[in-house]
Design an enzyme around this catalytic site. Structure first.
Site, PDB file in Angstrom:
ATOM      1  N   GLY A   1       0.836  -1.212   0.000  1.00  0.00           N
ATOM      2  CA  GLY A   1       0.000   0.000   0.000  1.00  0.00           C
ATOM      3  C   GLY A   1       0.863   1.251   0.000  1.00  0.00           C
TER       4      GLY A   1
ATOM      5  CB  ALA B   1      16.244  10.281   2.532  1.00  0.00           C
TER       6      ALA B   1
ATOM      7  NE  ARG C   1      19.196  14.727  -4.306  1.00  0.00           N
ATOM      8  CZ  ARG C   1      18.429  15.808  -4.527  1.00  0.00           C
ATOM      9  NH1 ARG C   1      18.158  16.632  -3.536  1.00  0.00           N
ATOM     10  NH2 ARG C   1      17.978  16.075  -5.738  1.00  0.00           N
TER      11      ARG C   1
ATOM     12  NE  ARG D   1      -1.281  -4.973  -1.131  1.00  0.00           N
ATOM     13  CZ  ARG D   1      -1.900  -3.804  -0.967  1.00  0.00           C
ATOM     14  NH1 ARG D   1      -2.627  -3.284  -1.919  1.00  0.00           N
ATOM     15  NH2 ARG D   1      -1.773  -3.143   0.166  1.00  0.00           N
TER      16      ARG D   1
ATOM     17  CG  ASP E   1       1.835  -5.880   8.091  1.00  0.00           C
ATOM     18  OD1 ASP E   1       1.449  -5.446   6.983  1.00  0.00           O
ATOM     19  OD2 ASP E   1       1.074  -6.393   8.924  1.00  0.00           O
TER      20      ASP E   1
ATOM     21  CB  SER F   1       6.689  -4.553   2.045  1.00  0.00           C
ATOM     22  OG  SER F   1       5.606  -4.134   1.260  1.00  0.00           O
TER      23      SER F   1
ATOM     24  CB  THR G   1       1.977   1.432   6.495  1.00  0.00           C
ATOM     25  OG1 THR G   1       0.618   1.290   6.898  1.00  0.00           O
ATOM     26  CG2 THR G   1       2.831   1.251   7.730  1.00  0.00           C
TER      27      THR G   1
ATOM     28  CG  ASP H   1      -3.258   1.031   7.962  1.00  0.00           C
ATOM     29  OD1 ASP H   1      -4.030   1.992   7.787  1.00  0.00           O
ATOM     30  OD2 ASP H   1      -3.307  -0.012   7.296  1.00  0.00           O
TER      31      ASP H   1
ATOM     32  CG  ASP I   1      -0.279  -1.723  10.576  1.00  0.00           C
ATOM     33  OD1 ASP I   1       0.698  -1.125  10.105  1.00  0.00           O
ATOM     34  OD2 ASP I   1      -0.960  -2.532   9.925  1.00  0.00           O
TER      35      ASP I   1
ATOM     36  CG  MET J   1      -8.447   4.146   4.351  1.00  0.00           C
ATOM     37  SD  MET J   1      -7.162   4.180   3.105  1.00  0.00           S
ATOM     38  CE  MET J   1      -8.145   3.749   1.660  1.00  0.00           C
TER      39      MET J   1
ATOM     40  NE  ARG K   1      -7.354  -3.621   4.418  1.00  0.00           N
ATOM     41  CZ  ARG K   1      -6.915  -3.738   3.176  1.00  0.00           C
ATOM     42  NH1 ARG K   1      -7.485  -4.544   2.370  1.00  0.00           N
ATOM     43  NH2 ARG K   1      -5.912  -3.045   2.721  1.00  0.00           N
TER      44      ARG K   1
ATOM     45  CD  GLU L   1     -19.848  14.605  19.288  1.00  0.00           C
ATOM     46  OE1 GLU L   1     -19.489  14.268  18.149  1.00  0.00           O
ATOM     47  OE2 GLU L   1     -19.808  15.781  19.694  1.00  0.00           O
TER      48      GLU L   1
ATOM     49  NE  ARG M   1     -28.281  13.020   4.769  1.00  0.00           N
ATOM     50  CZ  ARG M   1     -29.502  13.133   5.267  1.00  0.00           C
ATOM     51  NH1 ARG M   1     -29.864  12.350   6.269  1.00  0.00           N
ATOM     52  NH2 ARG M   1     -30.361  14.006   4.801  1.00  0.00           N
TER      53      ARG M   1
ATOM     54  CD  GLN N   1      -8.948   7.987   5.325  1.00  0.00           C
ATOM     55  OE1 GLN N   1      -8.793   7.740   6.506  1.00  0.00           O
ATOM     56  NE2 GLN N   1      -9.809   7.316   4.587  1.00  0.00           N
ATOM     57  NE  ARG N   2      -4.256   2.962   0.576  1.00  0.00           N
ATOM     58  CZ  ARG N   2      -3.484   2.347   1.456  1.00  0.00           C
ATOM     59  NH1 ARG N   2      -2.287   2.816   1.724  1.00  0.00           N
ATOM     60  NH2 ARG N   2      -3.894   1.272   2.068  1.00  0.00           N
TER      61      ARG N   2
HETATM   62  P1  ADP Z   1       2.031  -3.964   2.727  1.00  0.00           P
HETATM   63  O1  ADP Z   1       3.517  -3.951   2.613  1.00  0.00           O
HETATM   64  O2  ADP Z   1       1.441  -2.616   2.480  1.00  0.00           O
HETATM   65  O3  ADP Z   1       1.566  -4.607   4.008  1.00  0.00           O
HETATM   66  P2  ADP Z   1       1.217  -6.380   1.236  1.00  0.00           P
HETATM   67  O4  ADP Z   1       0.752  -7.093   2.441  1.00  0.00           O
HETATM   68  O5  ADP Z   1       0.362  -6.435   0.024  1.00  0.00           O
HETATM   69  O6  ADP Z   1       1.469  -4.828   1.502  1.00  0.00           O
HETATM   70  O7  ADP Z   1       2.658  -6.960   0.844  1.00  0.00           O
HETATM   71  C1  ADP Z   1       3.378  -6.448  -0.269  1.00  0.00           C
HETATM   72  C2  ADP Z   1       4.069  -7.556  -1.001  1.00  0.00           C
HETATM   73  O8  ADP Z   1       5.058  -8.188  -0.171  1.00  0.00           O
HETATM   74  C3  ADP Z   1       3.188  -8.706  -1.458  1.00  0.00           C
HETATM   75  O9  ADP Z   1       2.487  -8.420  -2.637  1.00  0.00           O
HETATM   76  C4  ADP Z   1       4.223  -9.806  -1.696  1.00  0.00           C
HETATM   77  O10 ADP Z   1       4.842  -9.656  -2.946  1.00  0.00           O
HETATM   78  C5  ADP Z   1       5.255  -9.535  -0.595  1.00  0.00           C
HETATM   79  N1  ADP Z   1       5.039 -10.466   0.529  1.00  0.00           N
HETATM   80  C6  ADP Z   1       4.126 -10.393   1.531  1.00  0.00           C
HETATM   81  N2  ADP Z   1       4.198 -11.466   2.350  1.00  0.00           N
HETATM   82  C7  ADP Z   1       5.182 -12.263   1.851  1.00  0.00           C
HETATM   83  C8  ADP Z   1       5.734 -13.517   2.233  1.00  0.00           C
HETATM   84  N3  ADP Z   1       5.302 -14.187   3.308  1.00  0.00           N
HETATM   85  N4  ADP Z   1       6.727 -14.023   1.471  1.00  0.00           N
HETATM   86  C9  ADP Z   1       7.184 -13.370   0.396  1.00  0.00           C
HETATM   87  N5  ADP Z   1       6.701 -12.177  -0.019  1.00  0.00           N
HETATM   88  C10 ADP Z   1       5.720 -11.623   0.688  1.00  0.00           C
END
Ligand code: ADP
Length: 327
Positions: free
Chosen positions: A15, A26, A29, A76, A107, A109, A130, A132, A134, A174, A176, A192, A251, A259-260
């Site tokens: 994401g 950064a 450079r 992805r 996470d 990635s 990210t 998030d 998280d 956003m 999840r 609130e 509403r 947000q991204r």
């Molecule tokens: P984010 O980094 O935003 O959490 P994703 O969860 O979609 O995004 O992960 C990004 C990419 O990282 C995936 O499309 C995949 O190519 C790679 N990836 C994620 N988990 C694994 C894994 N267990 N082994 C190898 N590659 C992974």
């Protein structure tokens, strides 16, 4: 003693988040400053597999620090989940001579980077990119501050119209798995109620509280809901509110992908710059398989494996603050 790196690659994966460009700048450079060759890998891990890798110089990252999105694009990659895909990626990097990688992403990635750096002899450094927030091992992630500020700006506007019409708005932001955007933007806009995935939503408590506010003639109410809230998001919450309190003029507003995007805030540009610089230093020092974070305003390095396993937690005090301040 680790082999000295000479050619490094940088990629953005998963994401996107505002500030990724500042981090790329950064890395490029700082790498050039230390006499390294720097390559940009397009569309995350897929670009490694497709050999979509371009040499970068100081000029390639000019005029991007203020731009949202990522000039390297992000994706992805299903293929990278397979050993064959990762082997292709490794062969392409080896052919160029790339001996160090900086991965800017979330996470997922980092999971990919962790697997790859265990399988092959190319050290990987992760930067938390990210919206998030998280990921454990850092107080802030690149893009979070911008996303929250975007949400705050939007919610402030919603409050204006809610106030004019005495309406109740359920606003979805956003997040999840993590409620940080909801929590921070909700507190900053005087929401609130704030509903987040980290806490089981008690819908009866929400209804009771809204009814009690109705008796006090407090008719303008903002309920900020994280998209991953267990109750099912803004539409679900609004549906129940309408059923149970038919007199309320309710509403829904789902903020979604705005947000991204957008110009990263000063804060995100700063942390991205510090983290990008630090990632190159890490590679030069022979570190491998770590995420660069900032904790208490100092750089901190966490094993990628650990960064993805543990999450930042939200203490009960945060929600107590919401309750007290939004009465
Ligand atoms: P984010 O980094 O935003 O959490 P994703 O969860 O979609 O995004 O992960 C990004 C990419 O990282 C995936 O499309 C995949 O190519 C790679 N990836 C994620 N988990 C694994 C894994 N267990 N082994 C190898 N590659 C992974």
């Amino acid at each position: 003693m680790a082999k000295k790196v000479t050619k490094i690659g940088v990629l953005t994966s998963g994401g996107d988040s505002p500030g990724m460009n500042a981090a790329i700048r950064a890395v490029v450079r700082t790498g050039i400053y230390y006499g390294l060759e720097v390559y940009g890998i397009m569309r995350g891990y897929q670009g490694m597999i497709d050999n979509d890798i371009v040499p970068m110089n100081s000029k390639s990252v000019a005029n991007i620090i203020q731009r949202g999105g990522t000039i390297l694009k992000t994706a992805r990659s299903k293929e990278f989940l397979t050993p064959e895909g990762r082997k292709k990626a490794y062969d392409n990097l080896k052919a160029i001579g790339i001996d160090g990688l900086v991965i800017i992403g979330g996470d997922g990635s980092f999971r990919g980077a962790d697997v790859f750096s265990r399988e092959y002899d190319i050290p990987c450094i992760g930067l938390p990119g990210t919206i998030d927030k998280d990921i454990a091992g850092t107080d802030f992630t690149i893009g979070f501050d911008t996303a929250v500020n975007t949400a705050v700006e939007a919610i402030d506007k919603i409050r204006d119209t809610a106030d004019s019409h005495d309406r109740l708005f359920v606003i979805e932001v956003m997040g999840r798995d993590a409620g940080y955007i909801a929590l921070h933007s909700g507190i900053a806009t005087g929401a609130e109620h704030i509903l987040i995935p980290e806490r089981k939503t008690d819908i009866e408590e929400l209804i009771d509280s809204l009814q009690e506010k109705g008796r006090r003639n407090k008719l303008v109410n903002l309920v900020v809901v994280a998209e991953g809230d267990g109750f099912g998001g803004a539409d679900e919450v609004a549906k129940i509110v309408k059923e149970r309190i038919p007199a309320s003029d309710t509403r829904v507003c789902i903020l979604g992908h705005i947000q991204r995007g957008g110009m990263p805030t000063c804060f995100d540009r700063l942390i991205a710059s510090r983290m990008g610089y630090s990632a190159v230093e890490c590679l030069l020092e022979g570190r491998d398989n770590v995420m660069v974070g900032i904790v208490n305003n100092a750089m901190e390095y966490t094993l990628l494996e650990k960064a993805v396993k543990s999450k930042q937690t939200i203490g009960d005090e945060w929600l107590k603050i919401v309750k007290i301040l939004a009465s």
